[in-house]
Design an enzyme around this catalytic site. Structure first.
Site, PDB file in Angstrom:
ATOM      1  N   ASP A  92       8.261  -9.991  -7.467  1.00 36.93           N
ATOM      2  CA  ASP A  92       7.885 -11.335  -7.891  1.00 36.93           C
ATOM      3  C   ASP A  92       8.834 -11.837  -8.973  1.00 36.93           C
ATOM      4  O   ASP A  92       9.146 -11.099  -9.908  1.00 36.93           O
ATOM      5  CB  ASP A  92       6.469 -11.332  -8.480  1.00 36.93           C
ATOM      6  CG  ASP A  92       5.397 -11.026  -7.450  1.00 36.93           C
ATOM      7  OD1 ASP A  92       5.575 -11.411  -6.276  1.00 36.93           O
ATOM      8  OD2 ASP A  92       4.387 -10.414  -7.830  1.00 36.93           O
ATOM      9  N   ARG A 120      -0.081  -2.564  -1.284  1.00 37.99           N
ATOM     10  CA  ARG A 120       1.196  -2.999  -0.727  1.00 37.99           C
ATOM     11  C   ARG A 120       2.296  -1.984  -0.982  1.00 37.99           C
ATOM     12  O   ARG A 120       2.296  -1.301  -2.006  1.00 37.99           O
ATOM     13  CB  ARG A 120       1.589  -4.384  -1.238  1.00 37.99           C
ATOM     14  CG  ARG A 120       1.762  -4.553  -2.712  1.00 37.99           C
ATOM     15  CD  ARG A 120       0.565  -5.101  -3.506  1.00 37.99           C
ATOM     16  NE  ARG A 120      -0.353  -6.002  -2.866  1.00 37.99           N
ATOM     17  CZ  ARG A 120      -0.189  -7.305  -2.770  1.00 37.99           C
ATOM     18  NH1 ARG A 120       0.871  -7.892  -3.258  1.00 37.99           N
ATOM     19  NH2 ARG A 120      -1.098  -8.034  -2.194  1.00 37.99           N
ATOM     20  N   ASP A 171       6.122  -5.158  -3.749  1.00 39.37           N
ATOM     21  CA  ASP A 171       5.954  -6.523  -4.207  1.00 39.37           C
ATOM     22  C   ASP A 171       7.101  -6.799  -5.167  1.00 39.37           C
ATOM     23  O   ASP A 171       7.317  -6.015  -6.097  1.00 39.37           O
ATOM     24  CB  ASP A 171       4.636  -6.564  -5.006  1.00 39.37           C
ATOM     25  CG  ASP A 171       3.858  -7.823  -4.817  1.00 39.37           C
ATOM     26  OD1 ASP A 171       4.311  -8.710  -4.093  1.00 39.37           O
ATOM     27  OD2 ASP A 171       2.771  -7.904  -5.422  1.00 39.37           O
ATOM     28  N   ARG A 212       6.733  -4.382   4.144  1.00 34.03           N
ATOM     29  CA  ARG A 212       5.632  -5.188   3.623  1.00 34.03           C
ATOM     30  C   ARG A 212       4.998  -5.994   4.737  1.00 34.03           C
ATOM     31  O   ARG A 212       5.682  -6.690   5.479  1.00 34.03           O
ATOM     32  CB  ARG A 212       6.167  -6.134   2.543  1.00 34.03           C
ATOM     33  CG  ARG A 212       5.184  -7.161   2.056  1.00 34.03           C
ATOM     34  CD  ARG A 212       4.142  -6.544   1.139  1.00 34.03           C
ATOM     35  NE  ARG A 212       3.200  -7.557   0.675  1.00 34.03           N
ATOM     36  CZ  ARG A 212       3.354  -8.288  -0.401  1.00 34.03           C
ATOM     37  NH1 ARG A 212       4.425  -8.145  -1.160  1.00 34.03           N
ATOM     38  NH2 ARG A 212       2.448  -9.172  -0.749  1.00 34.03           N
TER      39      ARG A 212
HETATM   40  N1  ROI Z   1      -2.461  -4.210  -9.626  1.00 38.63           N
HETATM   41  C1  ROI Z   1      -1.553  -3.535 -10.344  1.00 38.63           C
HETATM   42  N2  ROI Z   1      -1.965  -2.642 -11.243  1.00 38.63           N
HETATM   43  N3  ROI Z   1      -0.219  -3.719 -10.179  1.00 38.63           N
HETATM   44  C2  ROI Z   1       0.257  -4.611  -9.278  1.00 38.63           C
HETATM   45  O1  ROI Z   1       1.492  -4.763  -9.147  1.00 38.63           O
HETATM   46  C3  ROI Z   1      -0.672  -5.357  -8.511  1.00 38.63           C
HETATM   47  N4  ROI Z   1      -0.278  -6.284  -7.602  1.00 38.63           N
HETATM   48  C4  ROI Z   1      -1.147  -7.019  -6.909  1.00 38.63           C
HETATM   49  C5  ROI Z   1      -2.635  -6.864  -7.063  1.00 38.63           C
HETATM   50  C6  ROI Z   1      -3.234  -6.525  -5.699  1.00 38.63           C
HETATM   51  C7  ROI Z   1      -3.201  -8.170  -7.574  1.00 38.63           C
HETATM   52  N5  ROI Z   1      -2.986  -5.820  -7.994  1.00 38.63           N
HETATM   53  C8  ROI Z   1      -2.052  -5.129  -8.724  1.00 38.63           C
HETATM   54  O2  ROI Z   1      -0.689  -7.930  -6.072  1.00 38.63           O
END
Ligand code: ROI
Length: 161
Positions: free
Chosen positions: A98, A93, A96, A83
């Site tokens: 979270d 990315r 991620d 990342r």
């Molecule tokens: N859009 C989708 N569909 N799924 C994600 O996990 C995701 N994560 C993000 C952003 C770029 C906002 N868009 C996303 O961080």
């Protein structure tokens, strides 16, 4: 022992491989145990549309790590999977991870916002979370089932390889 839900997202470098590797890394977290993994979903990008669809999922863990300790661990996993954290807040990315929820805690600090920012409106968070926690109630007393009922799928589909 706390209950924590973690959102996983990837849209680069083989999202299936990223997700599976991340889940294996979560299974190795100290003071923690993976309790459940949602099905994988394919979602339309939120943000700029000139990027790949995302793979999204939610993982439930039990942990005795504090929220910040858990955040440090998740960021280490993100880093180890390539990342690049810079000016791509809305961009593609590789991985991620979270923290969505940590028991009924509400945290609003510089590094951490729990419940996760805007999770109430994101189909790619609510649907997989609902799969593994259908009776969940958010710290603000909103029922997850109500949030899902009011959230359009926006093209969200199960993604099996
Ligand atoms: N859009 C989708 N569909 N799924 C994600 O996990 C995701 N994560 C993000 C952003 C770029 C906002 N868009 C996303 O961080």
């Amino acid at each position: 022992m706390s209950i924590c839900y973690i959102a996983l997202g990837s849209n680069l470098e083989d999202p299936f491989a990223q997700a599976n590797q991340a889940i294996m890394a979560l299974q190795q977290l100290p003071q923690s145990k993976v309790i459940d993994v949602s099905p994988f979903y394919r979602s339309k990008p939120l943000g700029p549309q000139d990027q790949n669809d995302y793979l999204n999922a939610v993982i439930k863990i039990n942990t005795t790590l504090s929220p910040i300790e858990l955040l440090d661990q998740l960021q280490a996993i993100e880093q180890s999977q390539g990342r690049v954290r810079k000016d791509n807040r809305w961009g593609a990315r590789t991985l991620d991870l979270d923290i969505l929820l940590y028991d009924d805690l509400v945290i609003d600090s510089e590094r951490l916002t729990i419940p996760h920012y805007h999770m109430q409106f994101r189909e790619f968070v609510l649907y997989p979370l609902f799969d593994i926690a259908p009776t969940l109630v958010l710290p603000n007393n909103q029922k997850l089932s109500d949030l899902v009922a009011n959230c359009e799928r926006n093209g969200l589909i199960r993604w099996n390889k």
